[in-house]
Design an enzyme around this catalytic site. Structure first.
Site, PDB file in Angstrom:
ATOM      1  N   ARG A 146      -7.277  10.585   4.339  1.00  0.00           N
ATOM      2  CA  ARG A 146      -6.663   9.992   5.531  1.00  0.00           C
ATOM      3  C   ARG A 146      -5.249  10.539   5.642  1.00  0.00           C
ATOM      4  O   ARG A 146      -4.820  11.325   4.807  1.00  0.00           O
ATOM      5  CB  ARG A 146      -6.659   8.474   5.427  1.00  0.00           C
ATOM      6  CG  ARG A 146      -5.751   7.986   4.316  1.00  0.00           C
ATOM      7  CD  ARG A 146      -5.615   6.485   4.351  1.00  0.00           C
ATOM      8  NE  ARG A 146      -4.677   6.061   3.332  1.00  0.00           N
ATOM      9  CZ  ARG A 146      -4.534   4.813   2.940  1.00  0.00           C
ATOM     10  NH1 ARG A 146      -5.272   3.867   3.448  1.00  0.00           N
ATOM     11  NH2 ARG A 146      -3.651   4.499   2.025  1.00  0.00           N
ATOM     12  N   ASN A 189      -0.943   3.433  11.053  1.00  0.00           N
ATOM     13  CA  ASN A 189      -0.938   2.708   9.789  1.00  0.00           C
ATOM     14  C   ASN A 189       0.061   3.352   8.847  1.00  0.00           C
ATOM     15  O   ASN A 189      -0.008   4.559   8.582  1.00  0.00           O
ATOM     16  CB  ASN A 189      -2.331   2.750   9.134  1.00  0.00           C
ATOM     17  CG  ASN A 189      -2.444   1.792   7.966  1.00  0.00           C
ATOM     18  OD1 ASN A 189      -2.364   0.580   8.142  1.00  0.00           O
ATOM     19  ND2 ASN A 189      -2.593   2.331   6.770  1.00  0.00           N
ATOM     20  N   GLU A 190       0.981   2.556   8.379  1.00  0.00           N
ATOM     21  CA  GLU A 190       1.923   2.989   7.333  1.00  0.00           C
ATOM     22  C   GLU A 190       2.485   4.393   7.575  1.00  0.00           C
ATOM     23  O   GLU A 190       2.181   5.342   6.828  1.00  0.00           O
ATOM     24  CB  GLU A 190       1.247   2.932   5.962  1.00  0.00           C
ATOM     25  CG  GLU A 190       0.880   1.521   5.548  1.00  0.00           C
ATOM     26  CD  GLU A 190       0.384   1.420   4.118  1.00  0.00           C
ATOM     27  OE1 GLU A 190      -0.092   2.434   3.579  1.00  0.00           O
ATOM     28  OE2 GLU A 190       0.460   0.324   3.546  1.00  0.00           O
ATOM     29  N   GLU A 231      -0.231  -6.743   4.694  1.00  0.00           N
ATOM     30  CA  GLU A 231      -1.260  -6.386   3.705  1.00  0.00           C
ATOM     31  C   GLU A 231      -0.780  -6.752   2.313  1.00  0.00           C
ATOM     32  O   GLU A 231       0.395  -6.599   1.982  1.00  0.00           O
ATOM     33  CB  GLU A 231      -1.507  -4.869   3.699  1.00  0.00           C
ATOM     34  CG  GLU A 231      -2.319  -4.322   4.828  1.00  0.00           C
ATOM     35  CD  GLU A 231      -2.571  -2.815   4.648  1.00  0.00           C
ATOM     36  OE1 GLU A 231      -2.613  -2.334   3.498  1.00  0.00           O
ATOM     37  OE2 GLU A 231      -2.697  -2.129   5.659  1.00  0.00           O
ATOM     38  N   GLU A 252     -12.064   3.586  -1.194  1.00  0.00           N
ATOM     39  CA  GLU A 252     -11.512   2.289  -1.611  1.00  0.00           C
ATOM     40  C   GLU A 252     -12.609   1.257  -1.846  1.00  0.00           C
ATOM     41  O   GLU A 252     -12.388   0.054  -1.675  1.00  0.00           O
ATOM     42  CB  GLU A 252     -10.464   1.825  -0.596  1.00  0.00           C
ATOM     43  CG  GLU A 252      -9.261   2.762  -0.633  1.00  0.00           C
ATOM     44  CD  GLU A 252      -8.047   2.274   0.133  1.00  0.00           C
ATOM     45  OE1 GLU A 252      -8.234   1.621   1.170  1.00  0.00           O
ATOM     46  OE2 GLU A 252      -6.926   2.574  -0.311  1.00  0.00           O
ATOM     47  N   HIS A 274     -11.561  -1.488  -4.077  1.00  0.00           N
ATOM     48  CA  HIS A 274     -10.366  -2.276  -3.747  1.00  0.00           C
ATOM     49  C   HIS A 274     -10.783  -3.713  -3.495  1.00  0.00           C
ATOM     50  O   HIS A 274     -11.791  -3.964  -2.848  1.00  0.00           O
ATOM     51  CB  HIS A 274      -9.693  -1.696  -2.496  1.00  0.00           C
ATOM     52  CG  HIS A 274      -8.291  -2.176  -2.330  1.00  0.00           C
ATOM     53  ND1 HIS A 274      -8.002  -3.432  -1.857  1.00  0.00           N
ATOM     54  CD2 HIS A 274      -7.116  -1.582  -2.606  1.00  0.00           C
ATOM     55  CE1 HIS A 274      -6.685  -3.581  -1.840  1.00  0.00           C
ATOM     56  NE2 HIS A 274      -6.125  -2.482  -2.287  1.00  0.00           N
TER      57      HIS A 274
HETATM   58  C1  GAL Z   1      -2.441   0.353   2.138  1.00  0.00           C
HETATM   59  C2  GAL Z   1      -3.227   0.839   3.348  1.00  0.00           C
HETATM   60  C3  GAL Z   1      -4.614   0.241   3.372  1.00  0.00           C
HETATM   61  C4  GAL Z   1      -5.265   0.343   2.031  1.00  0.00           C
HETATM   62  C5  GAL Z   1      -4.390  -0.312   1.013  1.00  0.00           C
HETATM   63  C6  GAL Z   1      -4.983  -0.275  -0.362  1.00  0.00           C
HETATM   64  O1  GAL Z   1      -1.390   1.196   1.845  1.00  0.00           O
HETATM   65  O2  GAL Z   1      -2.576   0.518   4.539  1.00  0.00           O
HETATM   66  O3  GAL Z   1      -5.382   0.908   4.342  1.00  0.00           O
HETATM   67  O4  GAL Z   1      -5.453   1.677   1.719  1.00  0.00           O
HETATM   68  O5  GAL Z   1      -3.158   0.368   0.967  1.00  0.00           O
HETATM   69  O6  GAL Z   1      -4.134  -0.825  -1.306  1.00  0.00           O
END
Ligand code: GAL
Length: 634
Positions: free
Chosen positions: A112, A150-151, A305, A353, A356
């Protein structure tokens, strides 16, 4: 218009990726969300290849159904533009829109963030997809907020970036001579004759030019902000009633200046991922929360998040003990977040992920984790009435992204860990029960009685004047080593460093004297210093303590204080250990109701207590069991 439309009280939920799952389970998702108290989900964050499977061909039907179901179920949607992950067809058609690493390697798709914010094709494609989403969903009743991209943080060193960088430099410096002066171009024959000779600071033979590096970071922050703003404006035009944000991420690798960005978002959103499994996770969470609140400058902000069940450190993930997810969420909520959001709602079966953690684990609803998630989610409405009361403090720490960027360069006299220096002040004050704000070097200091400026390496004239004004007016300033070592062009402040503020501090710093790693330098009756010490000449200041040992520094001033106008300026000429900062804060009478391991935040009539210890905690009339939290009237 700074809060998700239709979301009352605190927001609770996370990233939701229904496109990764068969449609049969979507109803179950909505049903379980309601059971868990979820009222807001972020949808579409990485969905570009499903929304636009081929250039100019769109498939919104699935998203229509998702939004309708969520709306029927009473869950608001934080709808993302998917630009953080362009689809494979896009990057194959526009390979120049992939980002280029500092070593010149252009990346390929397959992960990504494979985009170049400076590439025209990417900018156009981003606007097109944002425009389509705006056109279709701006009036959708489920739409609570827009989540752009995103970020932001992946820098690019491409030819596109180089071209844009040159334009940015021309606007800033106007003449190439001014740039050469600012960059100290005569060193190592770096004098530029034409703008076109300037490159992005890609990998080069040895050390690169610090002023060039710093300007490139500033430029990258601006370039990404332009990308954000262009999408924001399209979304805004479609429905001015919907708040718009993007989620900030934290790290040295992120060339984004949150002070500038914060005024462009309707509410600040922050992704908090502590990086250590022990008590540093709580420290980092509190630091993230205080930074976010400060960036928001009195406006709303939200924890966008966090991970539900694990903490990710260098050695891999570590499970959060029962109750820790709620405590981390409450660290943020007590410090001002208007909710607790997560990555992600449902744990994925595949993809990078897949391991995760999530609110709804792979094993489903009948799990310890889901029970904990639902229990916490259903508690939040009960405290929603408390969170309008503002977090107020009169102590602030200076937060200078430019000092962070510039002092991490490999050319400094000794390695400097700016973030650790800031985090150290924050943690010692937190252990003493003091809640702090952060403030920009050129920001409004008038609300504070004490401002602590750890190693503010880059100090512009305007920032120096700000500190002078603050102290003259009665403020108490505490600055530490390397303050004002260089100006905004990374040029050394001559004749005593300190950003030219030698009169304010009543001292001159005459030498930097890095000490061997691992050797402590005792201070008289004041703990010790490590690694970095400076030689200080008194010019009117009083010496608070001296170095007890060390070549050259023995018996020289280590900490000084100088009355200035109505206030006083303290200077700490070394990297103190935690106990020494604690000793100094004792002297300054900085303390509050919290203690080590027990966060206490007083807001109007409310007292928030988060007890991270293994013992019951009593704070005033509030009693909180071990590992738990409470909000009560004071
Ligand atoms: C963030 C991201 C998410 C996911 C998450 C995992 O940085 O915005 O999409 O990847 O980390 O910890």
């Amino acid at each position: 218009m700074d809060w998700p439309k239709g979301v009352d009280g605190l927001a609770y939920g996370g990233d939701y990726n229904p496109e990764q799952w068969p449609e049969e389970i979507w109803d179950d998702d909505v049903h379980l969300m309601r059971e868990a108290g979820v009222n807001l989900v972020s949808v579409g964050v990485f969905s570009w290849s499903r929304l636009e499977p081929r250039e100019g061909e769109y498939d919104f039907d699935w998203l229509d159904r998702v939004l309708d179901k969520l709306h029927t179920g009473g869950v608001g949607v934080n709808l993302a533009t998917p630009t953080a992950s362009p689809p494979p067809w896009f990057t194959l058609a526009h390979p120049d829109a992939l980002n280029t690493r500092p070593d010149g390697v252009r990346q390929v798709h397959g992960s990504r963030d494979t985009y170049d914010v400076c590439a025209p094709a990417y900018q156009e494609a981003s606007l097109r997809i944002a425009g389509k989403l705006a056109e279709r969903y701006a009036e959708h009743p489920a739409l609570a907020m827009w989540h752009v991209h995103n970020e932001y943080g992946s820098a690019t060193y491409s030819a596109h970036a180089e071209r844009a960088f040159r334009i940015w430099l021309q606007e800033k410096y106007e003449t190439i001579e001014a740039l050469n002066d600012a960059w100290w171009g005569s060193f190592w024959s770096q004098h530029y004759g034409e703008w076109d000779q300037i490159l992005a600071p890609r990998a080069t033979q040895y050390l690169s030019n610090p002023a060039h590096e710093l300007d490139f970071k500033r430029f990258t922050s601006d370039a990404m902000l332009e990308h954000y703003k262009s999408q924001r404006d399209v979304l805004r035009a479609a429905n001015p009633e919907i708040p718009i944000t993007t989620n900030f991420v934290f790290g040295q690798w992120v060339p984004v200046d949150p002070w500038q960005w914060a005024s462009e978002v309707d509410l600040v959103a922050f992704d908090s991922y502590p990086s250590a499994p022990d008590e540093r996770a709580e420290q980092q969470s509190a630091l993230h929360a205080d930074l976010s609140r400060s960036w928001a400058g009195g406006g709303d902000w939200i924890l966008m998040e966090q991970a539900a069940a694990t903490i990710h450190s260098k050695d891999g993930a570590v499970a959060k003990a029962p109750g820790r997810m709620a405590r981390h969420s409450m660290i943020h909520i007590s410090r001002g977040s208007k909710g607790a959001m997560f990555f992600q709602w449902r744990a994925g079966r595949g993809g990078a992920e897949q391991w995760h953690s999530a609110l709804l684990p792979h094993a489903g609803k009948h799990t310890r984790m889901f029970a904990e998630v639902a229990a916490f989610g259903n508690t939040l409405p009960g405290i929603a009435h408390t969170v309008e009361a503002p977090v107020k403090t009169d102590v602030a720490i200076l937060w200078s992204p430019e000092s962070w960027w510039a002092s991490s360069g490999p050319h400094l006299p000794a390695p400097v860990d700016y973030l650790e220096n800031v985090a150290q002040i924050h943690r010692v004050l937190r252990d003493r029960g003091v809640v702090v704000d952060f403030v920009a070097p050129e920001g409004d200091l008038s609300r504070y009685t004490t401002v602590i400026a750890p190693s503010t390496y880059v100090l512009s004239e305007a920032a120096a004047e700000n500190l002078r004004w603050f102290t003259a007016g009665g403020g108490r300033l505490v600055a530490s080593y390397l303050t004002g070592a260089v100006d905004e062009h990374c040029q050394v402040w001559l004749d005593g460093f300190l950003g030219g503020l030698t009169d304010l501090f009543g001292i001159r710093v005459t030498e930097h004297l890095p000490q061997p790693s691992g050797e402590l330098r005792a201070l008289w009756n004041f703990g010790a210093a490590e690694r970095f010490c400076e030689l200080v000449e008194l010019r009117g200041a009083q010496c608070v303590t001296q170095y007890a040992t060390g070549d050259v520094i023995e018996n020289q001033p280590a900490v000084t204080v100088n009355p200035f106008g109505e206030g006083e300026a303290w200077y700490v000429s070394c990297k103190l250990v935690d106990e020494a900062w604690d000793r100094l804060f004792e002297e300054l009478k900085l303390d509050g109701p919290g203690t080590r391991g027990v966060d206490v935040v007083d807001r109007g009539p409310w007292r928030f207590v988060v007890n991270h210890t293994e013992k019951e905690a009593q704070v005033g009339n509030v009693i909180v069991p071990a590992g738990s939290w409470a909000v009560n009237k004071r």
